[in-house]
Write an enzyme that holds these catalytic residues in place. Structure first.
Site, PDB file in Angstrom:
ATOM      1  CB  THR A 134       3.773  -5.276 -72.067  1.00  0.00           C
ATOM      2  OG1 THR A 134       5.249  -4.693 -71.869  1.00  0.00           O
ATOM      3  CG2 THR A 134       3.451  -3.638 -72.120  1.00  0.00           C
ATOM      4  NE  ARG A 135       4.040 -11.662 -76.344  1.00  0.00           N
ATOM      5  CZ  ARG A 135       4.779 -11.445 -77.107  1.00  0.00           C
ATOM      6  NH1 ARG A 135       4.470  -9.545 -78.023  1.00  0.00           N
ATOM      7  NH2 ARG A 135       5.722 -11.684 -77.779  1.00  0.00           N
ATOM      8  CE  LYS A 136       8.021  -3.221 -74.837  1.00  0.00           C
ATOM      9  NZ  LYS A 136       8.770  -1.855 -75.114  1.00  0.00           N
ATOM     10  CB  THR A 137       7.295 -11.233 -68.824  1.00  0.00           C
ATOM     11  OG1 THR A 137       7.181 -11.621 -69.726  1.00  0.00           O
ATOM     12  CG2 THR A 137       5.891 -10.134 -68.692  1.00  0.00           C
TER      13      THR A 137
END
Length: 298
Positions: A134-137
């Site tokens: 995901t874009r949860k970086t």
């Protein structure tokens, strides 16, 4: 698969410059102590995992004028203690890059190890779809983390807000309807960019497909509800891609595999991943680079 040439040299150099500036904003006191004599350090893998992050580790030492000799291929699954590489150059430069390069390879390898584990689960179950991140970086570290997913064998999902249109609940609630949101998005992104819509019901999924969505994400569905909604939507619109997301964990992912699910995304591909332990030690006769546990203080 060798992904090293996927990452542009310009990107790596830009990241390395930022990392060095963050770690050494002015004086390098330790570097002053050791000076510029030529030394060799050994990179050891000290816990089991998949090696990843090679281009970024290499980029740090390219910037600092040191030579790296790799002894294993990126993507290899290692058991401790394994020699991974040797770094040769001015000792102050080796130590200047030590923590930065280790941060990269430890974090990247941890993500790749979890990605490989998920990839192997999907393979063993015979599931046809793709597991994605995901874009949860980590801010400023996304390129390393997304790259590591690929090394481990799963998909990155979209890289950023410019990679693909994803219309989530906040977009829909703000603009007023799924149809309006999709039509406005299509005006901007044109034919060449896919549109994905987050849906909380089968009816919302139908609305999204009828308005022109390419991908329907069923968000926070229980597995039984997900498979029913996906089968129904696929029977009416076989061309649409269906993604499952929300509340899916490493432990529960198998219950989301199904013939009508094309993509499963979960944030734990990156968030909360344990690292793989690496160390970088100067090679000296009489010194053990594995740094064994001290059992007595005498």
């Amino acid at each position: 698969m060798d992904f090293k040439n996927l990452v542009s040299k310009v990107l790596i150099e830009s990241l390395v410059d930022q990392w060095i500036q963050e770690d050494i904003p002015n004086f390098d006191y330790g570097g002053f102590v050791v000076g510029e004599k030529i030394e060799t350090a050994v990179l050891l893998c000290k816990s089991e995992g998949v090696v990843a992050g090679v281009p970024f580790f290499q980029g740090v030492y390219d910037k600092l004028g040191c030579q790296v000799r790799w002894k294993v291929e990126e993507g290899a699954h290692l058991k401790p203690i394994a020699q991974v590489a040797e770094v040769e150059g001015p000792v102050n430069k080796i130590l200047m890059g030590e923590r930065i390069s280790l941060n990269c390879i430890c974090r990247a390898s941890g993500i790749a190890t979890r990605a490989r584990y998920l990839h192997n689960i999907a393979q063993s179950c015979g599931w046809h779809g793709e597991i994605a991140g995901t874009r949860k970086t980590t801010p400023g570290f996304r390129a390393v983390e997304k790259y590591s997913l690929l090394v481990g064998g799963i998909s990155t999902h979209r890289f950023n807000l410019s990679s693909m249109v994803m219309l989530k609940d906040n977009h829909i609630w703000s603009i007023g309807s799924i149809e309006t949101a999709i039509k406005k998005a299509r005006l901007a992104c044109g034919f060449s960019t896919k549109i994905e819509v987050e849906c909380r019901s089968l009816e919302e999924g139908r609305q999204a497909v009828q308005a022109g969505a390419d991908i329907v994400m069923f968000d926070n569905f229980q597995p039984d509800a997900l498979h029913h909604a996906a089968a129904t939507l696929k029977s009416d619109y076989p061309h649409v891609l269906i993604e499952a997301s929300g509340g899916i964990t490493v432990e529960s992912i198998q219950s989301y595999f199904g013939p009508n699910i094309d993509v499963i995304s979960l944030s734990s591909t990156i968030q909360g991943c344990p690292v793989v332990d690496f160390s970088l030690k100067i090679m000296k006769e009489g010194r053990d680079p594995s740094n064994p546990l001290v059992k007595s203080s005498s």
